[in-house]
Design a protein around this motif. Structure first.
Motif, PDB file in Angstrom:
ATOM      1  N   HIS A 218       0.854  -1.196   0.000  1.00  0.00           N
ATOM      2  CA  HIS A 218       0.000   0.000   0.000  1.00  0.00           C
ATOM      3  C   HIS A 218       0.883   1.237   0.000  1.00  0.00           C
ATOM      4  O   HIS A 218       1.949   1.254   0.627  1.00  0.00           O
ATOM      5  CB  HIS A 218      -0.913   0.041   1.234  1.00  0.00           C
ATOM      6  CG  HIS A 218      -1.785  -1.153   1.371  1.00  0.00           C
ATOM      7  ND1 HIS A 218      -2.857  -1.391   0.553  1.00  0.00           N
ATOM      8  CD2 HIS A 218      -1.720  -2.203   2.229  1.00  0.00           C
ATOM      9  CE1 HIS A 218      -3.409  -2.535   0.896  1.00  0.00           C
ATOM     10  NE2 HIS A 218      -2.742  -3.042   1.906  1.00  0.00           N
ATOM     11  N   CYS A 219       0.435   2.264  -0.667  1.00  0.00           N
ATOM     12  CA  CYS A 219       1.127   3.554  -0.681  1.00  0.00           C
ATOM     13  C   CYS A 219       0.048   4.640  -0.644  1.00  0.00           C
ATOM     14  O   CYS A 219      -0.677   4.835  -1.617  1.00  0.00           O
ATOM     15  CB  CYS A 219       2.003   3.669  -1.926  1.00  0.00           C
ATOM     16  SG  CYS A 219       3.043   5.122  -1.943  1.00  0.00           S
ATOM     17  N   ILE A 220      -0.085   5.302   0.518  1.00  0.00           N
ATOM     18  CA  ILE A 220      -1.198   6.222   0.746  1.00  0.00           C
ATOM     19  C   ILE A 220      -0.660   7.634   0.938  1.00  0.00           C
ATOM     20  O   ILE A 220       0.109   7.883   1.883  1.00  0.00           O
ATOM     21  CB  ILE A 220      -2.009   5.794   1.992  1.00  0.00           C
ATOM     22  CG1 ILE A 220      -2.466   4.329   1.855  1.00  0.00           C
ATOM     23  CG2 ILE A 220      -3.192   6.719   2.208  1.00  0.00           C
ATOM     24  CD1 ILE A 220      -2.896   3.707   3.158  1.00  0.00           C
ATOM     25  N   PRO A 221      -1.013   8.595   0.081  1.00  0.00           N
ATOM     26  CA  PRO A 221      -0.551   9.986   0.276  1.00  0.00           C
ATOM     27  C   PRO A 221      -1.208  10.591   1.516  1.00  0.00           C
ATOM     28  O   PRO A 221      -2.432  10.632   1.619  1.00  0.00           O
ATOM     29  CB  PRO A 221      -0.999  10.692  -1.007  1.00  0.00           C
ATOM     30  CG  PRO A 221      -2.075   9.840  -1.585  1.00  0.00           C
ATOM     31  CD  PRO A 221      -1.815   8.439  -1.147  1.00  0.00           C
ATOM     32  N   CYS A 222      -0.371  11.005   2.467  1.00  0.00           N
ATOM     33  CA  CYS A 222      -0.920  11.543   3.714  1.00  0.00           C
ATOM     34  C   CYS A 222      -0.205  12.811   4.160  1.00  0.00           C
ATOM     35  O   CYS A 222      -0.631  13.458   5.116  1.00  0.00           O
ATOM     36  CB  CYS A 222      -0.860  10.492   4.822  1.00  0.00           C
ATOM     37  SG  CYS A 222       0.820  10.033   5.261  1.00  0.00           S
ATOM     38  N   GLY A 223       0.912  13.142   3.510  1.00  0.00           N
ATOM     39  CA  GLY A 223       1.632  14.344   3.900  1.00  0.00           C
ATOM     40  C   GLY A 223       2.949  14.083   4.591  1.00  0.00           C
ATOM     41  O   GLY A 223       3.728  15.008   4.794  1.00  0.00           O
TER      42      GLY A 223
END
Length: 661
Positions: A218-223
């Motif tokens: 998983h690769c989740i943009p969160c900052g």
């Protein structure tokens, strides 16, 4: 503040709250849930963190059997505290503070009870039993986990470490670098199917990385990492919650059937540069299991098991301490009472050598049927002093790309004449030198003890062998080969003895000695020597076989004699016979082995494996087999005695793949 589960108790009933306060004081508070009432809090222990600028803990966990507490701090240190003495005194002092009444039994009112910290002076302030200061650098330890008796710690230095407890001391076994760019590791999750998930932040993305498949799940943009977050996974869904710009964000993903099927899992991310056969193991219910170590351009070394029946290579351990490609491997077998034990050396780019202790034992529960324990023993880099220099950006670095091309463990260095626990390692170097290193395993020191720049060009191969005189005296001999086709023979007995004396006097730090000139130098080929092997004959002589870039094979027969006269004291080498076979292969000969005095095996980039018969001053081809591995890098061989004393020869080839014949 941080929470830690109490061993043997459900988190719904009780948990440990750890609080860091002024002057490095860490409090262990037991918090017990009481339905309809305020939770009951009891002070269990007080601990003192080591002095540093940011003196607070970041994570903690309990070791249930040993009654110990492991915690990490903001300075990157790992600390070990005792729980047994403090918890007993704490229980007693808390009982006195509450007038002898145990608050767990008391179920009267909802009135606030007096603070348990009013009498904290009755609980002694304990110092750590063991400290690994700055283990994860200055950015702090992010998590500590216990799994199958081992301790795992993560940090923001891009690595996670495996440790064990030895006599109430923390001992680092090895470190792992999961993937390039994942500098901020937050947590490890061990799954029921044997996978290890690494949770962390890569740039401004939250990443879940699988150590089994070597890819991001998983690769989740969160900052990025400076935020509160929580991750939960189940067979049905994945959920990630985080705070961004003051808002609580929730990422939810339902589990989807995996349409990708892995037909053949990769051993390495790039070509395999070297391979060594450690030995064979017999496990009940399984066929013979062969143990190998491979090194690769992907900067890792891999310990793997290969079953002849299943024909599948299963990785057991991955060694990721190198910062550049792994070019050479060497090992010394240890006492294997319970399995295979070996001291493994790996070397390659950036003049880096790593040393590990391997212990392989049978494990009928696991898929591979073998368990491998790896302990990192020592490491060495020629430019380590350069990394510590100030203003090094203003200076010119000398020879920044020295590589180790080949390694060989010097045999028989612990004798009556040389009673030492030092082991010695010879290395062929791309800067034109032959170097000798000494390893003191107990002190975990790897020291450069001697070197010579005789070749004046890249040294490609090195081999060491031991000669014993009739009276029992031993001579340590070394053979090195370079890019000009020369093969040199050295007597390194004197330098090793001098190095041992100097190491004992200087307590492990010496100025490298200079090796004497070679005894004999032979121009065996017209260009670089890519393969080299030495075998002792029944007559006490030595067959030296080499293969070159020009496709030729050279074999010479050597005899070791005593030097005669005052001018020739020591060892004398005589070349009795030389045999050369030009154009034996159509490309570089990158693997050669003397199987018997009359039988040679050679392998080349032309993907041909050829058996040669040595007779009457010539090499006669017996048979040729084509193998499937392109860009052959190395060959290793071993022999197996079968039923009826039948002798079989096995070989393993590596390059763009791995093949066993």
């Amino acid at each position: 503040l941080s929470w830690a589960p109490r061993p043997g108790l459900s988190p719904a009933i009780a948990a440990a709250l750890l609080a860091s306060g002024p002057d490095g004081e860490l409090l262990w508070l037991d918090v017990t849930h009481r339905p309809g009432q305020a939770p009951w809090v009891r002070l269990m222990g007080r601990y003192l963190l080591p002095p540093c600028k940011q003196r607070w803990h970041t994570c903690a966990t309990f070791l249930p059997q040993e009654e110990l507490l492991v915690c990490g701090d903001r300075r990157g240190s790992l600390l070990l505290f005792s729980c047994s003495s403090s918890s007993g005194l704490a229980a007693e002092s808390t009982s006195i503070a509450n007038g002898g009444i145990d608050p767990v039994v008391e179920d009267s009112s909802n009135e606030l009870e007096p603070s348990c910290l009013l009498h904290k002076g009755a609980v002694p302030l304990e110092s750590p039993l063991s400290v690994l200061f700055g283990l994860h650098g200055k950015t702090g330890v992010t998590s500590v986990t216990i799994h199958r008796g081992y301790i795992y710690s993560t940090g923001r230095d891009g690595v996670y470490r495996q440790l064990r407890l030895q006599d109430q001391q923390l001992e680092v076994l090895q470190k792992h670098r999961p993937c390039k760019g994942l500098q901020w590791i937050e947590e490890l999750r061990f799954t029921s199917d044997g996978d290890l998930l690494v949770l962390g932040f890569h740039a401004d993305n939250f990443v879940v990385w699988s150590s089994r498949t070597g890819e991001n799940l998983h690769c989740i943009p969160c900052g990025g990492g400076h935020r509160s977050w929580s991750y939960c996974s189940s067979p049905l869904a994945e959920v990630f919650a985080f705070i961004k710009s003051g808002d609580v964000m929730l990422y939810h993903r339902n589990a989807e059937p995996c349409e990708q099927q892995v037909l053949l899992a990769s051993l390495h991310g790039r070509e395999i540069t070297c391979v060594r056969h450690l030995g064979a193991m017999e496990v009940p219910g399984h066929s013979t299991l062969n143990m190998f170590v491979t090194g690769s351009e992907d900067t890792t070394a891999c310990v793997l098991v290969l079953s002849e029946n299943s024909r599948a290579a299963v990785p057991l351990a991955r060694l990721s301490d190198h910062i550049s490609s792994v070019r050479a491997l060497a090992f010394a077998m240890g006492p294997g009472d319970e399995g295979l034990s070996a001291l493994l050396f790996s070397a390659g780019g950036r003049a880096q050598i790593e040393c590990y202790q391997l212990l392989c034992t049978g494990d009928t529960v696991s898929e591979s049927a073998v368990a491998c324990q790896v302990i990192h023993v020592a490491s060495h880099r020629l430019d380590k002093h350069w990394e510590q220099k100030k203003n090094r950006h203003k200076l010119v670095k000398m020879d920044p790309e020295t590589r180790y091309m080949s390694l060989s463990v010097v045999p028989g260095t612990s004798t009556k004449q040389l009673p030492t626990s030092w082991k010695f390692l010879a290395a062929a170097c791309s800067d034109g030198s032959v170097r000798i290193f000494g390893l003191l395993e107990a002190a975990r020191k790897l020291v450069l003890v001697a070197e010579s720049f005789h070749h004046q060009r890249c040294v490609l191969k090195v081999e060491t062998f031991l000669h014993t005189w009739a009276g029992g005296e031993r001579r340590h001999l070394l053979c090195s080969a370079a890019t000009d086709g020369s093969v040199a023979f050295w007597d390194i007995t004197g330098p090793i003895k001098d190095a041992v004396d100097a190491l004992h006097q200087a307590e492990g730090e010496i100025q490298p000695l200079v090796l004497d000139a070679p005894l004999v130098t032979i121009m065996a080929h017209s260009c670089g020597v890519n393969s080299l092997h030495i075998r002792k004959t029944p007559e006490g002589q030595y067959l030296v076989a080499s293969g070159s870039d020009d496709g030729s094979i050279h074999v010479c027969l050597l005899e070791v004699a005593m030097g005669r006269g005052e001018a020739a004291v020591g060892t004398c080498l005589q070349v009795l016979e030389r045999v050369s076979r030009p154009c034996a292969h159509a490309a570089h000969v990158t693997g050669i082995r003397v199987l018997r005095p009359d039988l040679l095996l050679s392998a080349s980039v032309d993907q041909r494996l050829t058996l040669w018969n040595r007779r009457l001053g010539e090499l006669v081809p017996l048979s040729t087999t084509f193998f499937h591995v392109p860009d052959l890098a190395e060959l290793d061989c071993w022999e197996v005695v079968g039923a009826g004393d039948e002798l079989r020869y096995y070989c393993v080839l590596c390059g763009q793949g791995l093949e066993m014949l």
